[in-house]
Scaffold this active site. Structure first.
Site, short mmCIF file in Angstrom:
data_model
loop_
_atom_site.label_atom_id
_atom_site.label_comp_id
_atom_site.label_asym_id
_atom_site.label_seq_id
_atom_site.Cartn_x
_atom_site.Cartn_y
_atom_site.Cartn_z
N ASP A 124 -24.31 -12.20 -27.10
CA ASP A 124 -22.94 -11.79 -27.36
C ASP A 124 -22.71 -11.92 -28.86
O ASP A 124 -22.85 -13.02 -29.42
CB ASP A 124 -21.97 -12.70 -26.59
N ALA A 128 -27.79 -1.17 -28.74
CA ALA A 128 -28.44 -0.37 -27.69
C ALA A 128 -27.66 0.93 -27.43
O ALA A 128 -26.44 0.93 -27.46
CB ALA A 128 -28.53 -1.18 -26.40
N ASP A 163 -20.93 -1.15 -34.36
CA ASP A 163 -20.68 0.11 -33.65
C ASP A 163 -20.18 -0.33 -32.27
O ASP A 163 -20.94 -0.44 -31.32
CB ASP A 163 -21.97 0.92 -33.57
N GLY A 212 -30.01 2.24 -29.49
CA GLY A 212 -30.81 2.18 -30.70
C GLY A 212 -30.78 3.38 -31.61
O GLY A 212 -31.54 3.43 -32.58
N GLY A 213 -29.91 4.35 -31.35
CA GLY A 213 -29.85 5.53 -32.22
C GLY A 213 -29.56 5.12 -33.67
O GLY A 213 -30.25 5.57 -34.59
N LYS A 214 -28.56 4.26 -33.84
CA LYS A 214 -28.19 3.89 -35.21
C LYS A 214 -29.13 2.83 -35.77
O LYS A 214 -29.42 2.83 -36.97
CB LYS A 214 -26.74 3.41 -35.26
N CYS A 268 -24.22 -4.31 -32.17
CA CYS A 268 -24.12 -3.67 -30.84
C CYS A 268 -25.06 -2.47 -30.89
O CYS A 268 -24.65 -1.35 -31.13
CB CYS A 268 -22.69 -3.19 -30.60
N CYS A 306 -16.29 5.33 -31.21
CA CYS A 306 -16.21 6.75 -30.87
C CYS A 306 -14.93 6.98 -30.07
O CYS A 306 -14.94 7.61 -29.03
CB CYS A 306 -17.45 7.21 -30.10
C1 SAM Z 1 -21.20 2.20 -28.67
S1 SAM Z 1 -22.44 1.30 -27.87
C2 SAM Z 1 -23.64 1.10 -29.15
C3 SAM Z 1 -24.46 2.31 -29.42
C4 SAM Z 1 -25.57 2.03 -30.44
N1 SAM Z 1 -25.04 1.51 -31.68
C5 SAM Z 1 -26.40 3.25 -30.74
O1 SAM Z 1 -26.17 3.90 -31.78
O2 SAM Z 1 -27.29 3.57 -29.96
C6 SAM Z 1 -21.75 -0.29 -27.76
C7 SAM Z 1 -22.72 -1.36 -27.32
O3 SAM Z 1 -22.06 -2.62 -27.43
C8 SAM Z 1 -22.64 -3.49 -26.49
N2 SAM Z 1 -21.75 -4.66 -26.37
C9 SAM Z 1 -20.61 -4.79 -25.66
N3 SAM Z 1 -20.07 -6.02 -25.85
C10 SAM Z 1 -20.89 -6.66 -26.72
C11 SAM Z 1 -20.88 -7.96 -27.31
N4 SAM Z 1 -19.89 -8.84 -27.04
N5 SAM Z 1 -21.88 -8.30 -28.13
C12 SAM Z 1 -22.89 -7.43 -28.40
N6 SAM Z 1 -22.95 -6.19 -27.88
C13 SAM Z 1 -21.96 -5.81 -27.06
C14 SAM Z 1 -22.77 -2.61 -25.26
O4 SAM Z 1 -23.73 -3.12 -24.37
C15 SAM Z 1 -23.18 -1.26 -25.87
O5 SAM Z 1 -24.56 -1.11 -25.83
#
Ligand code: SAM
Length: 302
Positions: A157, A108, A177, A110-112, A106, A230
């Site tokens: 997904d 976007a 994350d 992209g920080g991590k 997960c 978080c």
């Molecule tokens: C907490 S954010 C991630 C932040 C990211 N790790 C960063 O550090 O920038 C959670 C992300 O999970 C994605 N997400 C939600 N359901 C998902 C799924 N079933 N599969 C993949 N990504 C998913 C969301 O679009 C969102 O971008």
């Protein structure tokens, strides 16, 4: 803040916790060591007249005394990336090595993912996936701006992610994350609790369980998976890890972190958790003057 009352029995010094949640969060950046060393970056900040404090637990995390960390010289040049201090914890716990194949399930914006690439000296592969197409452009933009060439972006997904597109069939490490109820971001985003409800917590917990299971299945035996959110809700934290222990071949392992935190919970709302989950970290805003996070480290056992 009323919804936090449910945590009164489990958070030490609950009044200090509430007071910290009400204080706005300062600005932090992570030094992007793909482009510049910590020393080069701090020198540039000094020349720019931007005051900073280095985080005790991680010299690559700088607390900046400016209201516009995105307008500094170091930011323009991709030497720094605006990232909440506590958000830099999960990649450090995952501890990726140069040459590894890492799945950021997960990813976007992209920080991590870019932090993982930096920790690997940008050598190896970080598959940065996110199911939300609208957030993928920010992910690509950040990867390019920070010069993270080891990143491959996918848009699926994570719960039924296929590895058939790759020349390998398992990852060395994975970071989950997870999407969550974001309670721990209240200092950065005072509206974070506007859509809070027990139903939302339960529905997002179902998604989290599916993503963590898939991450464990896609990681090699002996490989590492870090699960983070978080948020404070045990339904999204300990209960998700408990579900993984019951359904996949894995165990919770300990980690060292130079930050103060509380251990994972032994029980919540009538559910008892495996005692190994106490090795997880509950990072509360009043502990280190940060946002809130939950981090658990798992090892794949078969
Ligand atoms: C907490 S954010 C991630 C932040 C990211 N790790 C960063 O550090 O920038 C959670 C992300 O999970 C994605 N997400 C939600 N359901 C998902 C799924 N079933 N599969 C993949 N990504 C998913 C969301 O679009 C969102 O971008």
């Amino acid at each position: 803040m009323e919804s936090f009352e449910r945590y009164r029995p489990i958070i030490d010094d609950f009044e200090a916790f509430l007071a910290a949640c009400e204080r706005p969060l300062g600005n932090a950046v992570r030094v992007n060591t793909i482009k510049a060393s910590v020393e080069r970056t701090t020198t540039a900040l000094e020349e720019d007249g931007v005051a900073y404090d280095q985080a005790d637990w991680n010299p690559r995390v700088l607390r900046l005394e400016t209201n516009s960390p995105g307008s500094t010289w170091t930011s323009f040049h991709g030497f720094t990336h605006g990232q909440e201090e506590v958000s830099a914890v999960p990649p450090v716990v995952l501890d990726p090595q140069p040459g590894d194949r890492v799945w950021d399930c997960c990813a976007a914006p992209g920080g991590k993912a870019t932090q993982l690439a930096a920790l690997m000296d940008d050598r190896g592969t970080v598959v940065a996936n996110d199911s939300n197409l609208g957030r993928i452009s920010a992910l690509r933009f950040n990867a390019e701006r920070l010069g993270a060439t080891s990143l491959a972006v996918t848009n699926d997904d994570a719960r039924n992610y296929s590895l058939q597109r790759f020349l390998f069939d398992e990852f060395d490490r994975a970071l989950v994350d997870a999407p969550c109820s974001c309670e721990g971001t209240i200092r950065k985003n005072p509206d974070a609790l506007d859509n809070w409800s027990p139903d939302h917590i339960n529905s997002v917990a179902g998604i989290q369980k599916g993503i963590l299971r898939r991450a464990l299945q896609a990681t090699r035996e002996g490989g590492t998976v870090v699960y983070s959110t978080c948020t404070f809700a045990p339904e999204e934290n300990e209960a998700v890890v408990q579900h993984a222990l019951e359904t996949e071949d894995c165990r919770v392992v300990d980690f060292d972190l130079g930050l103060e935190y509380a251990p994972g919970l032994a029980e919540w709302d009538g559910e008892t958790f495996d005692s190994s989950i106490e090795q997880a970290a509950r990072i509360y805003p009043h502990h280190n003057d940060t946002g809130g996070f939950f981090v658990a480290k798992l090892e794949v056992t078969a």
